[in-house]
Design a protein around this motif. Structure first.
Motif, PDB file in Angstrom:
ATOM      1  N   LYS A 138      -5.052  -2.994 -36.785  1.00 17.32           N
ATOM      2  CA  LYS A 138      -4.101  -2.447 -37.757  1.00 17.32           C
ATOM      3  C   LYS A 138      -2.683  -2.990 -37.545  1.00 17.32           C
ATOM      4  O   LYS A 138      -1.684  -2.272 -37.673  1.00 17.32           O
ATOM      5  N   THR A 139      -2.598  -4.265 -37.218  1.00 17.23           N
ATOM      6  CA  THR A 139      -1.297  -4.902 -37.043  1.00 17.23           C
ATOM      7  C   THR A 139      -1.332  -6.278 -37.689  1.00 17.23           C
ATOM      8  O   THR A 139      -2.348  -6.657 -38.292  1.00 17.23           O
ATOM      9  N   SER A 140      -0.241  -7.020 -37.586  1.00 16.34           N
ATOM     10  CA  SER A 140      -0.187  -8.369 -38.157  1.00 16.34           C
ATOM     11  C   SER A 140      -0.544  -9.391 -37.084  1.00 16.34           C
ATOM     12  O   SER A 140      -0.564  -9.082 -35.884  1.00 16.34           O
ATOM     13  N   ALA A 141      -0.798 -10.621 -37.506  1.00 12.32           N
ATOM     14  CA  ALA A 141      -1.101 -11.689 -36.551  1.00 12.32           C
ATOM     15  C   ALA A 141       0.073 -11.908 -35.598  1.00 12.32           C
ATOM     16  O   ALA A 141      -0.125 -12.241 -34.428  1.00 12.32           O
ATOM     17  N   GLY A 142       1.279 -11.709 -36.092  1.00 11.81           N
ATOM     18  CA  GLY A 142       2.462 -11.879 -35.262  1.00 11.81           C
ATOM     19  C   GLY A 142       2.693 -10.729 -34.296  1.00 11.81           C
ATOM     20  O   GLY A 142       3.428 -10.876 -33.322  1.00 11.81           O
ATOM     21  N   GLY A 143       2.075  -9.592 -34.566  1.00 12.75           N
ATOM     22  CA  GLY A 143       2.294  -8.407 -33.740  1.00 12.75           C
ATOM     23  C   GLY A 143       1.239  -8.179 -32.671  1.00 12.75           C
ATOM     24  O   GLY A 143       1.275  -7.169 -31.967  1.00 12.75           O
ATOM     25  N   LEU A 144       0.312  -9.103 -32.517  1.00 13.35           N
ATOM     26  CA  LEU A 144      -0.761  -8.932 -31.540  1.00 13.35           C
ATOM     27  C   LEU A 144      -0.238  -8.959 -30.106  1.00 13.35           C
ATOM     28  O   LEU A 144       0.555  -9.826 -29.741  1.00 13.35           O
ATOM     29  N   SER A 145      -0.700  -8.029 -29.313  1.00 14.53           N
ATOM     30  CA  SER A 145      -0.311  -7.978 -27.901  1.00 14.53           C
ATOM     31  C   SER A 145      -1.157  -8.954 -27.085  1.00 14.53           C
ATOM     32  O   SER A 145      -2.096  -9.575 -27.596  1.00 14.53           O
ATOM     33  N   ARG A 146      -0.847  -9.063 -25.818  1.00 17.07           N
ATOM     34  CA  ARG A 146      -1.586  -9.947 -24.912  1.00 17.07           C
ATOM     35  C   ARG A 146      -3.050  -9.509 -24.822  1.00 17.07           C
ATOM     36  O   ARG A 146      -3.957 -10.332 -24.914  1.00 17.07           O
ATOM     37  N   TYR A 147      -3.267  -8.212 -24.642  1.00 21.06           N
ATOM     38  CA  TYR A 147      -4.638  -7.687 -24.540  1.00 21.06           C
ATOM     39  C   TYR A 147      -5.396  -7.873 -25.846  1.00 21.06           C
ATOM     40  O   TYR A 147      -6.547  -8.331 -25.853  1.00 21.06           O
ATOM     41  N   GLN A 148      -4.774  -7.517 -26.953  1.00 15.82           N
ATOM     42  CA  GLN A 148      -5.427  -7.656 -28.262  1.00 15.82           C
ATOM     43  C   GLN A 148      -5.799  -9.106 -28.539  1.00 15.82           C
ATOM     44  O   GLN A 148      -6.889  -9.395 -29.054  1.00 15.82           O
ATOM     45  N   ALA A 199      -8.033 -10.671 -39.037  1.00 16.24           N
ATOM     46  CA  ALA A 199      -8.617 -10.134 -37.803  1.00 16.24           C
ATOM     47  C   ALA A 199      -7.684  -9.098 -37.173  1.00 16.24           C
ATOM     48  O   ALA A 199      -8.140  -8.034 -36.720  1.00 16.24           O
ATOM     49  N   ALA A 200      -6.393  -9.397 -37.132  1.00 11.07           N
ATOM     50  CA  ALA A 200      -5.424  -8.465 -36.550  1.00 11.07           C
ATOM     51  C   ALA A 200      -5.422  -7.140 -37.302  1.00 11.07           C
ATOM     52  O   ALA A 200      -5.385  -6.053 -36.692  1.00 11.07           O
ATOM     53  N   ARG A 201      -5.482  -7.214 -38.606  1.00 12.55           N
ATOM     54  CA  ARG A 201      -5.484  -6.003 -39.425  1.00 12.55           C
ATOM     55  C   ARG A 201      -6.822  -5.266 -39.331  1.00 12.55           C
ATOM     56  O   ARG A 201      -6.863  -4.028 -39.298  1.00 12.55           O
ATOM     57  N   HIS A 202      -7.917  -6.014 -39.287  1.00 12.70           N
ATOM     58  CA  HIS A 202      -9.255  -5.415 -39.247  1.00 12.70           C
ATOM     59  C   HIS A 202      -9.500  -4.648 -37.955  1.00 12.70           C
ATOM     60  O   HIS A 202     -10.043  -3.536 -37.969  1.00 12.70           O
ATOM     61  N   TYR A 203      -9.098  -5.228 -36.821  1.00 15.35           N
ATOM     62  CA  TYR A 203      -9.407  -4.629 -35.529  1.00 15.35           C
ATOM     63  C   TYR A 203      -8.289  -3.769 -34.948  1.00 15.35           C
ATOM     64  O   TYR A 203      -8.543  -2.795 -34.237  1.00 15.35           O
TER      65      TYR A 203
END
Length: 239
Positions: A189-199, A183-187
C-alpha cells in the motif's frame, strides 16, 4: 557437371541466400525495436500479453495491474535488492555471465539425474529483460539463441540505468501484477519510491515465483531469502 546437378546447386544456393536474407531482416527488426525502447516506455511486454491471455481464458474481463514509473521515482532500496538477488555483477558485465550459465547447467543436470524438479537460472537482468520484453517462457535452444542476440543488442544500445528501469517496470510480481509501482501498491500500500529496505528485499525474493508468492506471502523460505538479500544489498552497486 551435368545440367541437373548445376540446377540443383543453384536451387540450394538461392535457398541459402533467401534464408540468410530472412535472418538478417529479422535481426534488423529486433534491433529497431531495441532502439525504440531505448527512448520510449513500453505499455506492455510479451510476458504481460501472454499472462493477460491466460487470465482472460477464464475471466474475459481480467486486466493487469501496471503503472510505469521513472527510474528516479523507484526506491534505491528496491534497485539494490533486485541487483543483489538477481545479478550482483549487473553494472560490470556486458550482458551475459557465461560462468553463471555453465554452473546453472551443471546444477540442473545433477538435479535431473536425482529426479528433482528444482532448477537454477544463470540469466542476468539484461537476459531476463530480453526474454520478458520480446520472447516466451519456452526453454528451446532457438529461444535461448534469440535471448542472447537481444541481450547483446540491449547492452550495446542502452545504458545500465535504462536497462534496470525497464526491468523494474515490467517484471512480474504477482498473478496479475507487473512493475515496481503496482507491486508496491499491491503488497504494501505504498509507492515504488516509498519502499523500505525490508519491503524491497521481500519483493526481490518474490521474483523467481511471482504467482506462488502472491498467494503464499510468509513462507519460511521467503522470509529467510528476504533476510539474506537485506544483508547483500549494501555490497552491490547500482547505476
Amino acid at each position: 557437371m551435368s545440367t541437373r546437378k548445376i540446377n540443383k546447386t543453384k536451387v540450394v544456393f538461392v535457398a541459402l541466400l533467401a534464408a540468410l536474407a530472412a535472418a538478417l531482416l529479422y535481426l534488423f527488426g529486433l534491433f529497431v525495436m531495441v532502439l525504440w525502447l531505448s527512448v520510449k516506455n513500453p505499455s506492455s511486454s510479451a510476458f504481460m500479453k501472454a499472462t493477460l491471455n491466460e487470465l482472460r481464458a477464464s475471466d474475459p474481463d481480467a486486466s493487469l495491474k501496471f503503472q510505469w514509473v521513472p527510474y528516479d521515482q523507484i526506491s534505491n532500496h528496491l534497485k539494490r535488492a533486485v541487483v543483489a538477488s538477481e545479478d550482483s555483477k549487473f553494472v560490470e558485465h556486458e550482458g551475459v555471465e557465461w560462468d553463471a550459465i555453465r554452473k546453472a547447467w551443471i546444477y540442473n543436470q545433477k538435479q535431473a539425474e536425482r529426479g528433482k524438479s528444482k532448477r537454477r537460472g544463470g540469466s542476468t537482468i539484461t537476459q531476463q529483460l530480453a526474454k520478458n520484453l520480446f520472447l516466451s517462457e519456452s526453454r528451446t535452444y532457438l529461444r535461448k539463441a534469440q535471448e542472447l542476440v537481444l541481450t547483446y543488442m540491449i547492452e550495446f544500445v542502452m545504458s545500465k540505468e535504462r536497462i534496470l528501469e525497464l526491468y523494474l517496470n515490467i517484471a512480474q510480481w504477482g498473478s496479475d501484477v507487473f512493475g515496481a509501482e503496482a507491486a508496491a501498491r499491491h503488497y504494501f500500500k505504498t509507492s515504488a519510491g516509498g519502499l523500505s529496505r525490508y519491503q524491497s528485499a521481500k519483493l526481490a525474493s518474490m521474483l523467481p515465483r511471482p504467482d506462488y508468492y502472491d498467494e503464499h506471502r510468509n513462507t519460511s523460505y521467503l522470509n529467510s531469502r528476504t533476510a539474506t538479500i537485506q544483508k547483500r544489498m549494501r555490497m552491490v552497486d547500482i547505476p
